[in-house]
Design an enzyme around this catalytic site. Structure first.
Site, short mmCIF file in Angstrom:
data_model
loop_
_atom_site.label_atom_id
_atom_site.label_comp_id
_atom_site.label_asym_id
_atom_site.label_seq_id
_atom_site.Cartn_x
_atom_site.Cartn_y
_atom_site.Cartn_z
N GLU A 1 22.70 43.74 -22.30
CA GLU A 1 23.64 42.98 -21.45
C GLU A 1 24.71 42.25 -22.25
OE1 GLU A 1 21.97 40.55 -18.40
OE2 GLU A 1 20.80 42.17 -17.54
N GLU B 1 16.31 47.31 -16.52
CA GLU B 1 15.76 46.10 -15.90
C GLU B 1 16.04 46.13 -14.42
OE1 GLU B 1 16.90 42.26 -17.52
OE2 GLU B 1 16.73 43.02 -19.58
C1 FCB Z 1 18.62 39.65 -17.35
C2 FCB Z 1 18.19 39.47 -18.79
C3 FCB Z 1 16.71 39.22 -18.94
C4 FCB Z 1 16.18 38.30 -17.85
C5 FCB Z 1 16.60 38.80 -16.49
C6 FCB Z 1 16.07 37.98 -15.35
O1 FCB Z 1 19.98 39.33 -17.25
O2 FCB Z 1 18.53 40.60 -19.56
O3 FCB Z 1 16.48 38.71 -20.21
O4 FCB Z 1 16.56 37.01 -18.08
O5 FCB Z 1 18.00 38.83 -16.42
#
Ligand code: FCB
Length: 492
Positions: free
Chosen positions: A209, A398
């Protein structure tokens, strides 16, 4: 970030998670409730995923490891940031967190109990290079050897992320991501990891990210290192981040075992067509390409869009043609972190060809202010990436949700809101795979409750509840749900 507790929280009163199939690994109930042999018998129609789909969970080093001063680890910008008064909502830090550094065996057993096939973790750069570069700290590397070997023994494939925001403080002191040299140091670190671990780790993610750590860390200042830069300086930080990605791809190719796969794990900003008409879909594609200009678009196209450069004007990043070639070094896959829709659009006759619809205040959210619930994002994100950039292999690196988890009288957490979120998102992901969008796997954030950056420990994302006072791990109802999904290879 403000915390928005859910107002309609409902906890199941009856039953315990043991009877529902949430368990500690290896217990008899695992076998009794296993549905591998009866994928659809008596169950609602199965929304199946492709054979061999990789189901996993994700965590990151600073959020779970703890052991901040063990075995020669150097400080990172998050250690420094967490010490600044008022930066972390509950005044906490990651010094101990959920102590994954010492409890990794128990955590791997929890993954095995879920039936997970893959684990996405991150390597702490300051454990390997306490000063960012120079001599390798062998004791720090040894932790990842132990973790990887434990995963392999459990039949779980390791997927390693090189940078999940924990920049060595020494590099920050020399300018951090404002310094081009940080990108070069990252390339060296990536090459070393590839050399040492690619005998057992087949998939490496470069940076997690960029959008988040760059903008939150250098524009709004709510994440480490807490800066508020001018637009020109910010654009240069963005450029150094994508350059670091490209240099890492090249260093991994040069040092890793043949066949090692590499790609980014980026939180694509996803434009959704407000209504699915061909015109709106085209508008959503246009918008997605444009709003991701400083990150995915330049990495996958090797050029900044005309609109991005025109809008930046004198603040545009300084770069060379050879930088762009490095940034666009071919990747094997693209990892997408998907939580919320980025924007909703309608087609427009006027430039740039789309109009953005404002998000109404009644739009649903989970327990983090930013986490709006738009399950279609998990269909459109990979579909746009495949269509816009011809990406052939996509991982959802994620997806998950925060919830106002409270243990019930029996000690269990009946997080039916998280289950609802996951079921809806996975339904849309299944739609994508059924239509041939090349998504190869899914990593649920997160295995465990953990240190949620500026929210501290107040916001929980885990499938497994952690009592922070005792470190006791207790799988939630959502863990039982995910176990079913994995066993059936279908939305449960
Ligand atoms: C993302 C992050 C991760 C976590 C989630 C909830 O943006 O990559 O580390 O904090 O959100």
């Amino acid at each position: 970030m403000t915390h928005y507790p859910l107002s309609r929280r409902t906890l199941l009163a009856a039953g315990s998670l043991a009877t529902l199939g949430v368990l500690t690994p290896g217990s008899d109930t695992t076998a009794r409730t296993s549905s591998a042999s009866r994928p659809t018998d008596g169950l609602p129609s199965a929304l199946q995923f492709p054979k061999g789909f990789r189901w996993g969970t994700a965590t990151s080093a600073y959020q779970v490891e703890g052991a901040a001063q063990d075995d020669g680890r150097g400080p990172s910008i998050w250690d420094t940031f967490a010490q600044m008064p008022g930066r972390i909502r509950d005044g906490s830090n990651g010094n101990v967190s959920v102590d994954h550094y010492h409890r990794y065996k128990e955590d791997v057993a929890l993954m095995k109990g879920l039936g997970a096939k893959a684990y996405r973790f991150s390597i702490a750069w300051p454990r390997l290079f306490p000063d960012g570069r120079g001599a390798l700290n062998a004791k720090g590397l040894a932790f990842y050897d132990r973790l990887i070997d434990e995963l392999l023994r459990a039949g779980i494939e390791p997927f390693a992320t090189l940078y999940h925001w924990d920049l060595p403080q020494t590099l920050q002191d020399k300018g951090g991501w404002q310094a081009r040299d940080t990108a070069l140091a990252f390339g060296d670190y990536a090459g070393l990891v590839a050399c040492k671990l690619s005998d057992r780790v087949g998939h490496i993610f470069t940076l997690n990210e960029m959008l988040t750590f760059v903008e939150h860390g250098h524009q709004s200042g709510v994440f480490a290192p807490g800066l508020r830069l001018t637009q020109g300086a910010l654009n240069q930080v963005r450029h150094h981040a994508v350059l670091a990605h490209g240099l890492a791809v090249q260093a991994i190719r040069a040092n890793a075992r043949h066949g090692t796969k590499v790609g980014p794990a980026e939180n694509i900003t996803t434009a959704l067509p407000a209504i699915e008409t061909p015109e709106n879909i085209r508008a959503a594609e246009l918008a997605t390409r444009e709003v991701n200009a400083p990150y995915l678009t330049v990495m996958l196209e090797g050029r900044y869009t005309d609109a991005y450069l025109a809008k930046a004007g004198a603040d545009a990043p300084k770069f060379t043609a050879s930088d762009l070639e490095i940034i666009a070094s071919p990747v094997d896959f693209v990892g997408l972190n998907v939580y919320s829709p980025g924007l909703h659009v309608l087609a427009s006759e006027a430039a740039p060809g789309y109009a953005t619809v404002k998000i109404p205040s009644s739009y649903p959210r989970m327990a983090s202010e930013w986490l709006t619930v738009g399950p279609e994002a998990l269909y459109w994100a990979p579909r746009h990436a495949a269509k816009l950039w011809n990406v052939k292999d996509i991982y959802i690196t994620e997806n998950g949700a925060s919830a106002a988890d409270r243990p019930a009288a029996d000690g269990m957490v009946y997080d039916i809101d998280r289950v609802m979120y996951l079921r809806n998102y996975l339904t849309h992901l299944q739609r994508a795979t059924a239509e041939g969008v090349p998504v190869r796997g899914y990593f649920l954030w997160s295995l465990l409750d953990n240190f949620e950056w500026a929210d501290g420990y107040a916001t929980r994302f885990g499938l497994v509840h952690v009592d922070y006072a005792t470190q006791k791990r207790t799988p939630k109802l959502s863990a039982a749900f995910y176990r079913e999904v994995i066993a059936r290879n279908a939305v449960a």
